[in-house]
Write a protein that holds these residues in place. Structure first.
Motif, PDB file in Angstrom:
ATOM      1  N   TYR B  70       7.735  38.443 -20.634  1.00 56.66           N
ATOM      2  CA  TYR B  70       8.350  39.528 -21.406  1.00 56.66           C
ATOM      3  C   TYR B  70       8.765  39.027 -22.799  1.00 56.66           C
ATOM      4  O   TYR B  70       8.438  39.642 -23.814  1.00 56.66           O
ATOM      5  CB  TYR B  70       9.555  40.098 -20.648  1.00 56.66           C
ATOM      6  N   SER B  74       6.987  40.274 -26.186  1.00 56.39           N
ATOM      7  CA  SER B  74       7.795  41.175 -27.027  1.00 56.39           C
ATOM      8  C   SER B  74       8.301  40.448 -28.281  1.00 56.39           C
ATOM      9  O   SER B  74       8.379  41.034 -29.355  1.00 56.39           O
ATOM     10  CB  SER B  74       8.973  41.739 -26.236  1.00 56.39           C
ATOM     11  N   ASN B 112      -3.218  43.527 -21.700  1.00 55.25           N
ATOM     12  CA  ASN B 112      -2.850  44.944 -21.770  1.00 55.25           C
ATOM     13  C   ASN B 112      -1.350  45.194 -21.647  1.00 55.25           C
ATOM     14  O   ASN B 112      -0.910  46.337 -21.730  1.00 55.25           O
ATOM     15  CB  ASN B 112      -3.569  45.717 -20.656  1.00 55.25           C
ATOM     16  N   ASP B 114       2.307  45.957 -22.224  1.00 58.62           N
ATOM     17  CA  ASP B 114       3.014  46.612 -23.318  1.00 58.62           C
ATOM     18  C   ASP B 114       4.515  46.461 -23.070  1.00 58.62           C
ATOM     19  O   ASP B 114       5.063  47.090 -22.156  1.00 58.62           O
ATOM     20  CB  ASP B 114       2.624  48.102 -23.348  1.00 58.62           C
ATOM     21  N   MET B 116       6.963  47.627 -24.446  1.00 56.69           N
ATOM     22  CA  MET B 116       7.744  48.867 -24.605  1.00 56.69           C
ATOM     23  C   MET B 116       7.729  49.675 -23.303  1.00 56.69           C
ATOM     24  O   MET B 116       8.583  50.522 -23.071  1.00 56.69           O
ATOM     25  CB  MET B 116       7.155  49.729 -25.728  1.00 56.69           C
ATOM     26  N   LYS B 117       6.729  49.409 -22.476  1.00 51.73           N
ATOM     27  CA  LYS B 117       6.594  50.193 -21.244  1.00 51.73           C
ATOM     28  C   LYS B 117       6.863  49.370 -19.990  1.00 51.73           C
ATOM     29  O   LYS B 117       7.186  49.923 -18.942  1.00 51.73           O
ATOM     30  CB  LYS B 117       5.171  50.776 -21.152  1.00 51.73           C
ATOM     31  N   GLN B 118       6.651  48.050 -20.088  1.00 47.91           N
ATOM     32  CA  GLN B 118       6.826  47.192 -18.907  1.00 47.91           C
ATOM     33  C   GLN B 118       7.926  46.169 -19.165  1.00 47.91           C
ATOM     34  O   GLN B 118       7.914  45.479 -20.193  1.00 47.91           O
ATOM     35  CB  GLN B 118       5.514  46.456 -18.596  1.00 47.91           C
ATOM     36  N   GLY B 119       8.858  46.092 -18.227  1.00 48.20           N
ATOM     37  CA  GLY B 119       9.959  45.134 -18.357  1.00 48.20           C
ATOM     38  C   GLY B 119       9.701  43.902 -17.499  1.00 48.20           C
ATOM     39  O   GLY B 119       8.661  43.797 -16.837  1.00 48.20           O
ATOM     40  N   ASP B 122       8.833  44.552 -13.799  1.00 43.62           N
ATOM     41  CA  ASP B 122       7.443  44.988 -13.562  1.00 43.62           C
ATOM     42  C   ASP B 122       6.515  43.772 -13.558  1.00 43.62           C
ATOM     43  O   ASP B 122       5.577  43.695 -12.759  1.00 43.62           O
ATOM     44  CB  ASP B 122       6.973  45.944 -14.674  1.00 43.62           C
TER      45      ASP B 122
END
Lengths: 80, 132
Positions: B70, B74, B112, B114, B116-119, B122
């Motif tokens: 992450y 990020s 893939n 993202d 912003m969508k996967q923490g 996940d």
């Protein structure tokens, strides 16, 4: 091994055979060390030895290099 | 940073340097705060899975890898090859823990992903489902 000195612009150069550069793992841009012994009329080319500080885990570094070489296609497949 | 965290930054920096040199991209750390986040865990903990001391249970490993991935993706601590460095270090770690996994599936997941969508949870879940 005998080589001829050739002209490179206004300088003099010696071409290194591919088997030598492969064996020494020298590539374009690699820095190497030249040691000249004037009395013996000898010149030696050698790889620059970098001393890795003791706190580095060299086994782990070698393993990482090995994984990179084994999976270069996969690792190169990420465009970032 | 603790000595262990400095060690981990050195190893990550080495992996990134290898990749940047091999693929001809920009070498170096872009953001030192983002780099510090990568080797830190929330609540004052620190990443230990790249130090050679095996974590005793898989759940802790998946949690650490979740945070690692992450923050790497990020925060983008390096100038280039952040995702590739993530994949290379994960490959080392999963091999070190003698786990079975599909490197191409892992590559696709990292490529893939993202943030912003996967923490982190996940990501941890992905490891627990795909690495055995």
């Amino acid at each position: 091994m005998r080589r001829k000195i050739i002209r490179v612009g206004s300088s003099r150069g010696v071409l290194l055979p591919r088997e030598v550069t492969r064996a020494m793992t020298w590539d374009f841009g690699s820095e190497i060390e030249l040691n000249m012994n004037k009395e013996k009329k000898e010149l030696t080319l050698s790889t620059i030895k970098v001393k890795i500080p003791d706190e580095y885990n060299t086994d782990m570094m070698n393993e990482i290099v090995e994984i990179l070489n084994e999976n270069a296609d996969v690792l190169g497949g990420i465009d970032d | 940073m603790t000595n262990d965290q400095v060690q981990q930054v050195k190893i990550l920096g080495f992996a990134n340097w290898l990749l940047a040199r091999k693929f001809g991209t920009e070498i170096g750390i872009r953001d030192t705060n983002a780099m510090e986040n990568v080797v830190s865990l929330p609540g004052g903990g620190s990443l230990t899975c790249f130090l050679g001391e095996k974590l005793s249970n898989r759940r802790d490993l998946y949690t650490q890898l979740g945070w690692f991935v992450y923050y790497m993706i990020s925060g983008e601590p390096f100038n280039s090859k952040n995702r590739s460095t993530t994949l290379l270090m994960l490959s080392w770690c999963l091999k070190y823990y003698q786990m079975d996994y599909d490197i191409e599936a892992l590559r696709d997941f990292i490529r893939n992903m993202d943030p912003m969508k996967q923490g982190n949870s996940d990501i941890s879940l992905w490891f627990s489902s795909n690495c055995h």
